[in-house]
Design a protein around this motif. Structure first.
Motif, PDB file in Angstrom:
ATOM      1  N   LYS A   1     -10.586 -72.182  50.011  1.00  0.00           N
ATOM      2  CA  LYS A   1     -10.294 -71.413  51.222  1.00  0.00           C
ATOM      3  C   LYS A   1      -8.858 -70.889  51.155  1.00  0.00           C
ATOM      4  CE  LYS A   1     -11.800 -75.174  52.972  1.00  0.00           C
ATOM      5  NZ  LYS A   1     -12.105 -76.335  53.837  1.00  0.00           N
TER       6      LYS A   1
ATOM      7  N   GLY B   1      -9.101 -64.826  52.666  1.00  0.00           N
ATOM      8  CA  GLY B   1     -10.490 -64.954  52.270  1.00  0.00           C
ATOM      9  C   GLY B   1     -10.778 -66.244  51.540  1.00  0.00           C
ATOM     10  N   SER B   2     -11.537 -66.144  50.444  1.00  0.00           N
ATOM     11  CA  SER B   2     -11.949 -67.341  49.709  1.00  0.00           C
ATOM     12  C   SER B   2     -12.202 -66.998  48.247  1.00  0.00           C
ATOM     13  CB  SER B   2     -13.210 -67.953  50.344  1.00  0.00           C
ATOM     14  OG  SER B   2     -14.212 -66.968  50.542  1.00  0.00           O
TER      15      SER B   2
ATOM     16  N   THR C   1     -12.954 -63.439  44.070  1.00  0.00           N
ATOM     17  CA  THR C   1     -12.361 -63.639  45.394  1.00  0.00           C
ATOM     18  C   THR C   1     -13.030 -62.694  46.372  1.00  0.00           C
ATOM     19  OG1 THR C   1     -10.220 -64.297  44.464  1.00  0.00           O
ATOM     20  CG2 THR C   1     -10.233 -63.559  46.753  1.00  0.00           C
TER      21      THR C   1
ATOM     22  N   GLY D   1     -10.947 -61.843  53.290  1.00  0.00           N
ATOM     23  CA  GLY D   1     -11.222 -62.405  54.600  1.00  0.00           C
ATOM     24  C   GLY D   1     -11.653 -61.346  55.597  1.00  0.00           C
ATOM     25  N   GLN D   2     -12.204 -61.804  56.722  1.00  0.00           N
ATOM     26  CA  GLN D   2     -12.623 -60.900  57.791  1.00  0.00           C
ATOM     27  C   GLN D   2     -11.459 -60.675  58.753  1.00  0.00           C
ATOM     28  OE1 GLN D   2     -15.483 -59.256  58.341  1.00  0.00           O
ATOM     29  NE2 GLN D   2     -16.375 -59.975  56.422  1.00  0.00           N
TER      30      GLN D   2
ATOM     31  N   PHE E   1     -15.995 -72.037  58.187  1.00  0.00           N
ATOM     32  CA  PHE E   1     -16.240 -71.525  56.843  1.00  0.00           C
ATOM     33  C   PHE E   1     -17.310 -72.364  56.147  1.00  0.00           C
ATOM     34  CE2 PHE E   1     -15.630 -71.550  52.285  1.00  0.00           C
ATOM     35  CZ  PHE E   1     -15.590 -70.188  51.995  1.00  0.00           C
TER      36      PHE E   1
ATOM     37  N   LEU F   1     -19.925 -66.798  50.350  1.00  0.00           N
ATOM     38  CA  LEU F   1     -18.506 -66.716  50.699  1.00  0.00           C
ATOM     39  C   LEU F   1     -18.271 -65.692  51.806  1.00  0.00           C
ATOM     40  CD1 LEU F   1     -18.207 -68.385  48.038  1.00  0.00           C
ATOM     41  CD2 LEU F   1     -16.081 -67.138  47.661  1.00  0.00           C
ATOM     42  N   ASN F   2     -19.000 -64.585  51.752  1.00  0.00           N
ATOM     43  CA  ASN F   2     -18.881 -63.595  52.813  1.00  0.00           C
ATOM     44  C   ASN F   2     -19.274 -64.194  54.161  1.00  0.00           C
ATOM     45  OD1 ASN F   2     -17.939 -60.903  52.131  1.00  0.00           O
ATOM     46  ND2 ASN F   2     -19.627 -60.805  50.681  1.00  0.00           N
TER      47      ASN F   2
ATOM     48  N   ASN G   1     -16.563 -66.638  55.324  1.00  0.00           N
ATOM     49  CA  ASN G   1     -15.421 -65.921  55.893  1.00  0.00           C
ATOM     50  C   ASN G   1     -15.737 -65.406  57.290  1.00  0.00           C
ATOM     51  OD1 ASN G   1     -14.099 -66.341  53.475  1.00  0.00           O
ATOM     52  ND2 ASN G   1     -14.373 -64.250  52.723  1.00  0.00           N
TER      53      ASN G   1
ATOM     54  N   ALA H   1     -13.993 -66.719  60.767  1.00  0.00           N
ATOM     55  CA  ALA H   1     -13.257 -65.786  61.608  1.00  0.00           C
ATOM     56  C   ALA H   1     -13.657 -65.911  63.076  1.00  0.00           C
ATOM     57  CB  ALA H   1     -13.493 -64.352  61.130  1.00  0.00           C
TER      58      ALA H   1
ATOM     59  N   ALA I   1     -20.649 -58.090  54.533  1.00  0.00           N
ATOM     60  CA  ALA I   1     -20.856 -59.541  54.498  1.00  0.00           C
ATOM     61  C   ALA I   1     -22.311 -59.908  54.362  1.00  0.00           C
ATOM     62  CB  ALA I   1     -20.280 -60.168  55.783  1.00  0.00           C
TER      63      ALA I   1
END
Length: 327
Positions: A234, A239-240, A254, A257-258, A273, A291-292, A295, A299, A327
């Motif tokens: 994280k 993001g991640s 990678t 992030g949102q 997350f 991951l999307n 994130n 958020a 996402a």
């Protein structure tokens, strides 16, 4: 305690749920007179988030016979959590905490009253009735093993038994240095536990401290070498990062992030997350999609007061994903 469902849970989480009193106004806790009571605990945040998304989630813990214990049981039951593994301890109290009202974007300070709590007496005996053959997934954090030696033994036992039955296992180190006797003890214990997990989910600073590596790929390689199938780091607003072999070949990437218009409370972002990531992988989505979603759900968590109030149900998640097609 009455079982809410006849079938055994498909997802299991465990640890300490606490009653949390959040200050109504900003300022030092010593000057605050009015608070709102909420539910707190990283492990049960994930349980609630996955339950809201339709998974049959079991929660293993201990609560006291006091009013705070009853509050926790009712709150979890209202979220659809299967409480068959929630044990009542007649000798020890339910843990609680007080949290400041954070300034925008800041991490709120908190005071804990959990030493000697019912959950600190968790042990392997509390897992004696678990049907591991029904589990598809176990989620663990590094908080529970920090509570006591018996709670650490329980964590190891659950991870070993779940793996033996073929369930996937996620592990979020979720560092709480103040609960450990030393940094070395924390590092050694959590790295050993991570070796039983399929998906290891540290924050960047956590991964650096635990592995003594600096870069995301070096941190990930340290856990892949211990047996993890994937490591997701994280990165906060950035993001991640993913590195793993969930697709059958080694991949690294990678995911940004949102954007968030206003950060209200950062506590619970990592749990959000985890909810997004775990649910996506259990839904059969790709690592990048997972991951999307992680994130995206993370958020939502930072835009509300409280640790889990921003976690969406399945309908809300579908609307969020429709409004964020990337996402």
């Amino acid at each position: 305690m009455e079982n809410r469902r006849s079938s055994s849970p498909q997802v299991l989480t465990f640890g300490e749920a606490m009653a949390m009193f959040v200050a109504d106004d900003q300022g030092d806790l010593s000057a605050i007179e009015h608070f709102h009571r909420r539910l707190a605990g990283a492990d049960n945040n994930v349980a609630i988030g996955l339950s809201r998304l339709g998974f049959h989630v079991g929660w293993l813990s201990r609560i006291g016979t006091d009013s705070l214990g009853r509050f926790i049981q009712h709150a979890l039951s209202a979220e659809g959590i299967d409480d068959r593994y929630l044990h009542t301890d007649t000798q020890h109290p339910t843990g609680l905490m007080f949290k400041e009202r954070a300034e925008e974007g800041a991490d709120p300070r908190a005071e804990y009253f959990r030493r000697g709590s019912a959950a600190s007496y968790l042990s392997v005996d509390d897992a004696s009735t678990i049907d591991f053959s029904s589990l598809t997934h176990l989620h663990a954090t590094g908080i529970t093993p920090a509570l006591s030696e018996s709670a650490c033994q329980l964590t190891r036992h659950l991870m070993q038994q779940a793996r033996a039955q073929g369930a996937s296992i996620s592990f979020d180190p979720n560092l709480r240095p103040s609960l450990w006797p030393s940094e070395d003890a924390m590092r050694d214990t959590l790295n050993a536990l991570a070796s039983h997990a399929d998906w290891v989910l540290p924050g960047l600073a956590e991964g650096q401290l635990l592995t003594q590596q600096e870069t995301p790929d070096a941190i990930a390689d340290a856990y892949l070498a211990r047996g993890a199938k994937a490591v997701v780091i994280k990165l906060g607003p950035e993001g991640s990062y993913y590195r793993g072999m969930l697709t059958g070949k080694l991949e690294s990437f990678t995911v940004p992030g949102q954007p968030v218009a206003k950060v209200v409370d950062t506590v619970g972002a990592g749990d959000g997350f985890a909810v997004g990531l775990i649910s996506a992988l259990l839904d059969g989505l790709s690592p990048k999609q997972a991951l999307n979603r992680g994130n995206l759900v993370g958020a939502q968590a930072v835009q509300v007061i409280g640790d889990m109030e921003g976690l969406p149900n399945r309908q809300q998640l579908q609307a969020l994903e429709a409004n964020h097609p990337d996402a």
